[in-house]
Every structure is written in C-alpha cells, then in structure tokens.
Design a protein around this motif. Structure first.
Motif, PDB file in Angstrom:
ATOM      1  N   PHE A  28      -1.451  57.952  39.190  1.00 34.91           N
ATOM      2  CA  PHE A  28      -1.223  59.068  38.266  1.00 34.91           C
ATOM      3  C   PHE A  28      -0.707  58.624  36.898  1.00 34.91           C
ATOM      4  O   PHE A  28      -0.345  59.460  36.074  1.00 34.91           O
ATOM      5  N   GLU A  30      -2.856  57.207  35.023  1.00 34.82           N
ATOM      6  CA  GLU A  30      -4.078  57.452  34.265  1.00 34.82           C
ATOM      7  C   GLU A  30      -3.960  58.773  33.507  1.00 34.82           C
ATOM      8  O   GLU A  30      -3.413  59.754  34.021  1.00 34.82           O
ATOM      9  N   LYS A  32      -5.415  61.531  32.991  1.00 32.27           N
ATOM     10  CA  LYS A  32      -6.407  62.499  33.470  1.00 32.27           C
ATOM     11  C   LYS A  32      -5.682  63.675  34.111  1.00 32.27           C
ATOM     12  O   LYS A  32      -4.693  63.479  34.821  1.00 32.27           O
ATOM     13  N   ASP A  34      -5.031  66.845  36.773  1.00 27.36           N
ATOM     14  CA  ASP A  34      -5.294  67.104  38.188  1.00 27.36           C
ATOM     15  C   ASP A  34      -6.578  67.906  38.353  1.00 27.36           C
ATOM     16  O   ASP A  34      -6.814  68.883  37.625  1.00 27.36           O
ATOM     17  N   GLU A 205     -12.761  57.073  40.579  1.00 27.48           N
ATOM     18  CA  GLU A 205     -11.919  56.700  39.434  1.00 27.48           C
ATOM     19  C   GLU A 205     -12.653  56.814  38.098  1.00 27.48           C
ATOM     20  O   GLU A 205     -12.024  56.884  37.043  1.00 27.48           O
ATOM     21  N   PHE A 210      -8.126  63.662  37.879  1.00 26.34           N
ATOM     22  CA  PHE A 210      -7.351  62.911  38.851  1.00 26.34           C
ATOM     23  C   PHE A 210      -7.421  63.606  40.201  1.00 26.34           C
ATOM     24  O   PHE A 210      -7.194  64.815  40.297  1.00 26.34           O
TER      25      PHE A 210
END
Length: 224
Positions: A28, A30, A32, A34, A205, A210
C-alpha cells in the motif's frame, strides 16, 4: 481511556519509523486508490462533496478523492506519512488538508462530511476506543452520508488476529492488527445501514488500483 492507551502503548506500531523507508516493499505504499473506493464512484454510489479520511498514510486515497472533486481532510498520526502524502499531492497540483493528529483528539466539523473513509486504520484501534471511533464517524457525517472501511480479514494472509477483545488486554497486544468478519463489522456498526461488505479484489500490480487478498471492504450509510 488514556490509562488503557498507555497500557497497550508498548505493543503499538511506531508509524514514523514505518513510513521512513519509502523504498520498503509494502504493497500500500504504491500511489494507487483502493479498488473498492474506485468502484463506489464508478457505480455512482459516491459523488463529489466533503470527505474525511482517517489514517490516510501516504495519501493515495485522499489524492484519488481530491482528483475526483472532493474537498478532502486527511488525518494521520504519523508526521512522516503526511510529508510523503503532501509531496504526492503537490506533484498532482491537488489541494488536500492534511492533519497530523490522533483521531481521538481531532476537532471535527459536525455533520459536515459526505464520506468518511478508513483504509486500514480501524484494525489498529483497540477495543476500548471503538465507541469513540463510532462517535467520531457519526458526528462528522451528514445524514445520509457514507462511511467506508477496509480492514484485515480474520486469520487472513495479511494477519488479522482472531483474539477476543478481552485477550487483547491479557496479552497487551493487538498482534499486528485485529481481524474481522462481515458479521463482526455489522455488529460493531449496527447504528448504520449496511450497503455492502465483501472481500477486496486481488488485482494485478500493473493495474491502476490497489487490491490484495486478506482485506475486507465495507460501506455503510448514516441514517437520516
């Protein structure tokens, strides 16, 4: 409350240390949003408005909400995570009000928010603080506003301890984060109308959202 906070304090994660190594391979980290949050907007369940994020970390969901025309207040206990979040927001030219504060010392705007979002904060909240947490969510939301959450699945691949509330105080630990089931979430947040509870989708990925195994997602609505 403070006495019980102090009693468990030595077992708590030191969040500034946790966020200090930005190269750590933490999923998490990253930038991005949820996948469940994205789905709520895609289905038209959520629209623009005022949003409060509890435990925003490095800001990935706050940034997504701001980029989708929400006015965002994003709270975290870690100063280190908020520095990272602010840098990300500046790069995107987004205005987000980042607040470095303990949730239970937060001065909220009553009935101000259309959405309260929590991605991975609640499972680090000790049982004795749940009533305060629920009060914070209820007081901050407008009637008809939404509360959405992601948390560890009980005994899931990411952890999610299944110990009882009583056991937390016997062992003086949340064991890395408490796990929940759909029934537990419905019971804890029974003052809200349950819209959806499901497991987070595990996404590749390379995707722009995410999503990993071991996370439970839920969205509730405050009764008018």
């Amino acid at each position: 409350m403070q006495m019980l906070d102090d009693y468990l304090n030595n077992s708590q994660i030191h969040w500034d240390d946790f966020y200090s190594n930005r190269e750590e391979k933490v999923p998490f980290f990253e930038n991005k949003p949820d996948e469940n949050l994205v789905s709520y907007l895609a289905k038209g369940l959520l629209k623009d408005g005022n949003a409060l994020e509890l435990g925003c970390g490095p800001g990935r969901n706050a940034i997504y909400l701001a980029d989708n025309h929400f006015h965002v207040d994003a709270v975290d206990l870690s100063e280190e995570s908020l520095k990272w979040a602010a840098e990300r927001a500046i790069k995107r030219n987004l205005k987000i009000n980042f607040i470095n504060q303990n949730l239970f010392k937060l001065h909220i705007k009553e009935s101000h928010y259309d959405l309260v979002y929590d991605s991975g904060c609640f499972h680090h909240i000790a049982p004795h603080r749940r009533a305060d947490y629920i009060h914070l969510v209820k007081e901050s939301l407008k009637p008809g506003g939404y509360f959405a959450i992601t948390c560890f699945v009980e005994n899931g691949p990411l952890g999610g301890s299944d110990i009882s509330d009583w056991e937390v105080y016997r062992v003086k630990s949340l064991q890395g984060g408490l796990g929940f089931t759909a029934d537990k979430l419905k019971r804890i947040f029974h003052d809200f109308d349950c819209i959806e509870i499901r497991k987070m989708k595990n996404v590749h990925e390379d995707e722009l959202v995410f999503g990993v195994d071991g996370i439970l997602t839920a969205i509730f609505q405050k009764r008018a």
